[in-house]
Enzyme design. Structure first.
Site, mmCIF file in Angstrom:
data_model
loop_
_atom_site.group_PDB
_atom_site.id
_atom_site.type_symbol
_atom_site.label_atom_id
_atom_site.label_comp_id
_atom_site.label_asym_id
_atom_site.label_seq_id
_atom_site.Cartn_x
_atom_site.Cartn_y
_atom_site.Cartn_z
ATOM 1 N N SER A 1 -2.065 4.030 -3.847
ATOM 2 C CA SER A 1 -1.012 4.953 -4.255
ATOM 3 C C SER A 1 -1.211 5.403 -5.699
ATOM 4 C CB SER A 1 0.360 4.294 -4.124
ATOM 5 O OG SER A 1 0.562 3.841 -2.815
HETATM 6 N N1 SAH Z 1 0.164 -0.419 -1.557
HETATM 7 C C1 SAH Z 1 -1.143 0.031 -1.208
HETATM 8 C C2 SAH Z 1 -1.080 1.391 -0.558
HETATM 9 C C3 SAH Z 1 -1.914 1.402 0.670
HETATM 10 S S1 SAH Z 1 -1.735 2.813 1.708
HETATM 11 C C4 SAH Z 1 -2.053 0.026 -2.412
HETATM 12 O O1 SAH Z 1 -1.583 -0.160 -3.537
HETATM 13 O O2 SAH Z 1 -3.257 0.162 -2.216
HETATM 14 C C5 SAH Z 1 -0.726 2.182 3.022
HETATM 15 C C6 SAH Z 1 -1.226 0.956 3.723
HETATM 16 O O3 SAH Z 1 -0.272 0.679 4.769
HETATM 17 C C7 SAH Z 1 -2.582 1.089 4.400
HETATM 18 O O4 SAH Z 1 -3.407 0.048 3.972
HETATM 19 C C8 SAH Z 1 -2.258 0.975 5.893
HETATM 20 O O5 SAH Z 1 -3.264 0.327 6.644
HETATM 21 C C9 SAH Z 1 -0.976 0.152 5.868
HETATM 22 N N2 SAH Z 1 -0.131 0.269 7.058
HETATM 23 C C10 SAH Z 1 0.179 1.381 7.778
HETATM 24 N N3 SAH Z 1 0.976 1.068 8.823
HETATM 25 C C11 SAH Z 1 1.193 -0.279 8.753
HETATM 26 C C12 SAH Z 1 1.929 -1.208 9.547
HETATM 27 N N4 SAH Z 1 2.614 -0.837 10.641
HETATM 28 N N5 SAH Z 1 1.929 -2.510 9.173
HETATM 29 C C13 SAH Z 1 1.238 -2.922 8.086
HETATM 30 N N6 SAH Z 1 0.526 -2.099 7.309
HETATM 31 C C14 SAH Z 1 0.489 -0.788 7.616
#
Ligand code: SAH
Length: 225
Positions: free
Chosen positions: A70
């Site tokens: 993010s």
């Molecule tokens: N907070 C993270 C942002 C990652 S983007 C950072 O700082 O890097 C969002 C993430 O949510 C992705 O890794 C994706 O795989 C995860 N995601 C999406 N749907 C999900 C679900 N149902 N359960 C767990 N993780 C999920």
């Protein structure tokens, strides 16, 4: 981890990080503890080496598997929304994070709360995030490979829940796992029309505030290796 790796050089140096902090202040991030975390967490270690020179730009970057780390402003805004004005004045105790991704948001948040329980649906991301957090000696975090739609029932209730991928509607199971007085920070809505929301539970009432317009990857169902 070596001091030089942590502090960074050139485009990952202290001066570059200060510019990012100044930008977040201008954008309205006021919480000093949050700004200090953004200053000290080495974001360049959470992205591919080829992207390290861009790690302190205020922008989302790819982390593989079609996912992104993010934007720092959004990480700061969400962290601030989760920890500010906690009833009783202290810091949140147990926090659930959905979407560990590369672990950056987890690293920013962890020292500001008692314990972070973080769920990621892609096993490879979960593993890498675990390695990074261990290398940074961030120990008050439990990671789990699972579908975050269901929260983490055995650890509920949570004082805070932070979701870093967007569902169209807020999952009911997450609201169920919120402690009284607890708050959920979550992007929700259709692609192109998402809002960052803070929902605070007051008994059986849910008080809802809109914090910003945002653009997150979708909250998906099921898990992947
Ligand atoms: N907070 C993270 C942002 C990652 S983007 C950072 O700082 O890097 C969002 C993430 O949510 C992705 O890794 C994706 O795989 C995860 N995601 C999406 N749907 C999900 C679900 N149902 N359960 C767990 N993780 C999920």
């Amino acid at each position: 981890m070596k001091e030089r790796q942590l502090s960074g050089i050139g485009m990952t140096s202290a001066r570059t990080r200060e510019r990012l902090i100044a930008r977040l202040r201008e954008a309205g991030v006021m919480n000093e503890a949050v700004l200090e975390r953004i200053r000290s967490v080495p974001r360049h270690l959470f992205v591919d080496e080829a992207l390290a020179s861009r790690a302190y730009e205020d922008t989302a970057l790819p982390i593989g598997f079609g996912q992104t780390i993010s934007q720092p402003y959004i990480v700061a805004l969400m962290t601030q929304a989760l920890i500010e004005h906690v009833p009783g004045g202290g810091q949140p105790g147990k926090v659930l994070e959905i979407g560990t991704g590369c672990g950056y948001q987890t690293a920013v948040l962890a020292p500001l709360v008692r314990h972070v329980f973080s769920v990621e649906r892609i096993q490879a991301l979960r593993e890498r995030a675990g390695k990074r957090l261990r290398a940074l000696r961030i120990n008050n975090v439990s990671l789990r490979h699972a579908d975050g739609w269901h929260g983490w029932q055995s650890q509920a209730p949570f004082d805070g829940i932070i979701v870093t991928a967007a569902p169209t509607d807020i999952p009911a199971e997450l609201l169920d796992q919120l402690a009284d007085g607890g708050r959920l920070v979550i992007p929700a809505g259709r692609r192109g029309a998402q809002a960052l929301l803070r929902v605070t539970r007051e008994g059986n009432r849910m008080q809802r505030e809109e914090l910003a317009l945002v653009s997150f990857v979708p909250l998906l169902e099921g898990t992947e290796r």
